[in-house]
Design a protein around this motif. Structure first.
Motif, short mmCIF file in Angstrom:
data_model
loop_
_atom_site.label_atom_id
_atom_site.label_comp_id
_atom_site.label_asym_id
_atom_site.label_seq_id
_atom_site.Cartn_x
_atom_site.Cartn_y
_atom_site.Cartn_z
N GLY A 1 43.06 73.79 65.98
CA GLY A 1 43.87 73.95 64.88
C GLY A 1 43.63 75.22 64.10
N VAL A 2 43.83 75.40 62.88
CA VAL A 2 43.75 76.67 61.98
C VAL A 2 42.50 76.73 61.43
N VAL A 3 41.69 77.59 61.98
CA VAL A 3 40.17 77.90 61.46
C VAL A 3 40.11 78.99 60.41
N SER A 4 40.96 79.81 60.17
CA SER A 4 41.17 80.81 59.05
C SER A 4 41.15 80.05 57.89
N ARG A 5 40.35 80.32 56.78
CA ARG A 5 40.10 79.60 55.45
C ARG A 5 41.40 79.88 54.79
N CYS B 1 44.65 78.50 56.26
CA CYS B 1 44.59 77.14 56.16
C CYS B 1 45.06 76.74 54.64
N PHE B 2 44.51 77.65 53.78
CA PHE B 2 45.04 77.45 52.28
C PHE B 2 46.65 77.80 52.28
N GLY C 1 40.25 79.41 67.15
CA GLY C 1 38.99 78.81 66.77
C GLY C 1 38.34 78.27 67.83
#
Lengths: 424, 424
Positions: B180-184, B187-188, B229
């Motif tokens: 999925g999305v692993v950038s914090r 992701c926000f 990720g």
């Protein structure tokens, strides 16, 4: 018949079957690769050892060096290193002992070790002659070849012998390089050749050496005496000159029915690694390539497991088959037990990164398993499946707020939790 | 005028001079690179900071991330990490704090730090809205842009903003990937976009964001919200789709006279790294490329400084300009002070290996110096010139028979001593 001869005769030996099963490839396909010399199998000399395959289409293998030195000889510590290396996943082990009772040490290692064991027989030849009060140049043909035969009888699986350092190359190298000759065996031979004004005995008596190798069916690892020991020395005329001789010696070994692979550098800047891999495969008839590192920079004593992991990964990607580990102690001292462990793990990381790149069958299944577990916040699986579960768990548990589904890096702001939320 | 505008106007600013001198290149040549956006200079917002150049023809730079999390907020420890990172040679530092009094923490870091400081402003926007009792989706345009302006006023040198995650890409990613999305930050935004059914505010109000960046002349680091990720997610349509949007945003930033560079992956198998580097340079108008790792395998939590050093070296060789460090704690917990040190050193090794490969002026002088000292058995110089002299010396000194001209690896059988003898 040697294993190579059996493969050429069409036989699927039990050793070959064991390798085919481990690698998940068709035994008949593997048989052809062994017959052609593109794959070498080793480890069948002792019943308690794994048999491994090294070469084209197979997973990249990792070797760990252990062994005493004149200033540091303690069998118990070497056996601890052996256990650490095998536990950490080394596929092979070399005993490079030069201190203490080296025959007894080797026997203990051969008895205990469950992976193939290699040696560099010139070390024993030199130790014996110096202990008799002689010097390197006093070593005779019998000193050199006698040790090879005694070690073969004991069940050594492969031997590094620097047959390619011919006399005409010996004059070239000392003056033209930053770091001269850094191969220990190569340096012994260099001194022997220069002092005696004679040809390298392993080259001169190569036919007899091949007879011994054939009789005991060990694998010959053609050592690179002139491997560069500084990145400014890499891919120079002495290194490549020796490689060309080694290529001829590969042909002769194959004609003699002897398993043979080739050793390579050393210190090599990263952008020269692909060319070095292509060159070896071309001039050595696609023989398996066993590299030390390569170390991509000279600046990092204390971290040379990392400089070697960088080089090893790029080398494996471009065709290297067998990586000799480098530990954090390289250039500084003999490795400790902890250094051995770090060296094996970092080299296995490099080998695996190379396997993914060269498309080794199933290589990235491992990555997929861990990443799926991460995405499911299944910490148990993610930690237990990692290359060093005890290290991963220790670091995770040391986290001040470590709990089963939260790491302190992001806590409640975890991207994976957020992605799951947005999916729901 | 911003630094870019000064360079375009033909001015050799003092910041530009400082960088030219450090890199050993002609200031006029550097001015053209800055004017063209191929090099970004940063670090001139606070007088006590070094100014650094990032981009084409310059040495590869290294960033260290520090910062609190909700479960781990202790300013003193973060300042220790800051010192460790700068002492170990980090060229830049990012404060990623999300726990405790994040404004006070950032102010302390900005006061103390002698290298450029970057941030990810969305963290503060989200922390503030959640502390007010809201949720991510409640963040307003003013929450997002207001924080950017406040941080700019304080003297933050560069900011990561995920402007390229446009709404049409948000739907694609969650289902199609392993991780999925692993950038914090990504992701926000993903949650914000999905919940509100609206466009990414940093994209929608990009013109206003550029006005703030122009006014305070900080560098915009266009974040890659969709970085892979897991290696199986690399170079996929979401990643490249976002990169294409980022390329357009680079053009708009340049037109607005704003310094801009681009962030990149992430988890990438080693053989895909060269293509990723070429692609970024092509579609982003040769803007400097700032990569996280790349990590070449997912299997090694506890050793991700090594997986990232492998990827970082290959990335730098193929054109990456700025490497964000990865520490051994990655995927497990917030890094300790020791992890920070290990992360910076291993990333500097990768950067240096890349600099040798891409021919950065004078890069291998360092290697030559150490290797010459080794060949002369000048241990003092070899240890003192190494990337981490205290670590090298500690390991050398721990050697049971360590003396000034002998290491326990070979002892009397040292190849370098032998080569010298044979030369004599």
């Amino acid at each position: 018949m040697t294993e190579v001869e059996k493969a050429r005769a069409g036989e699927i030996s039990s050793a070959l079957k064991e390798v085919a099963q481990f690698e998940g490839i068709d035994p008949e396909r593997l048989r052809v690769l062994v017959a052609d010399g593109r794959v070498v199998i080793t480890g069948y000399a002792r019943a308690h050892s794994r048999v491994i395959g090294i070469g084209e289409g197979l997973s990249t293998k990792v070797n760990a060096n252990i062994g005493t030195s004149p200033d540091h000889d303690d069998l118990a510590i070497e056996l601890e290193k052996l256990d650490a290396a095998v536990d950490a996943g080394a596929d092979a082990l070399m005993d490079l002992s030069t201190g203490g009772d080296i025959e007894a040490i080797r026997r203990s290692i051969l008895e205990r070790c469950t992976v193939p064991v290699g040696t560099v027989p010139i070390y024993q030849s030199i130790v014996e002659v110096t202990r008799r009060g002689g010097e390197i140049a006093d070593c005779t043909k019998e000193d050199f070849l006698g040790v090879v035969e005694r070690q073969a009888k004991e069940g050594v699986d492969f031997m590094t012998i620097h047959c390619g350092l011919v006399r005409r190359l010996a004059g070239d190298v000392a003056g033209s390089r930053t770091a001269g000759v850094v191969s220990r065996g190569g340096c012994f031979l260099l001194q022997w050749i220069v002092k005696n004004g004679r040809e390298n005995p392993y080259y001169e008596y190569y036919a007899e050496l091949l007879e011994i190798a054939h009789q005991y069916d060990f694998a010959l690892s053609l050592g690179d005496a002139l491997r560069p020991g500084a990145i400014t020395d890499s891919t120079d005329r002495p290194q490549i000159g020796e490689l060309l001789v080694i290529g001829e010696l590969v042909d002769r070994a194959r004609k003699a029915g002897v398993s043979v692979f080739v050793e390579g550098p050393g210190h090599v800047p990263i952008h020269e690694i692909p060319s070095n891999m292509i060159l070896q495969k071309k001039v050595c008839g696609a023989a398996p390539f066993y590299v030390l590192g390569p170390l991509v920079t000279d600046i990092a004593p204390g971290y040379d497991h990392i400089t070697a992991a960088i080089g090893g990964a790029v080398a494996a990607w471009h065709g290297a088959d067998f990586l000799c580990y480098v530990t954090p102690a390289e250039h500084l001292r003999l490795p400790s037990v902890a250094d051995v462990r770090d060296g094996v793990i970092s080299t296995r990381i490099a080998a695996h990164a190379g396997d993914i790149a060269k498309g080794v069958r199933g290589a990235n299944d491992w990555d997929r398993k861990i990443s799926r577990a991460r995405a499911e916040l299944d910490w148990e699986t993610a930690l237990d499946s990692s290359i060093d579960p005890s290290r991963a768990r220790e670091m995770f548990d040391a986290s001040p707020a470590g709990s089963e589904d939260l790491c302190t890096m992001c806590g409640e702001f975890c991207a994976i939790r957020g992605t799951r939320r947005s999916r729901e």
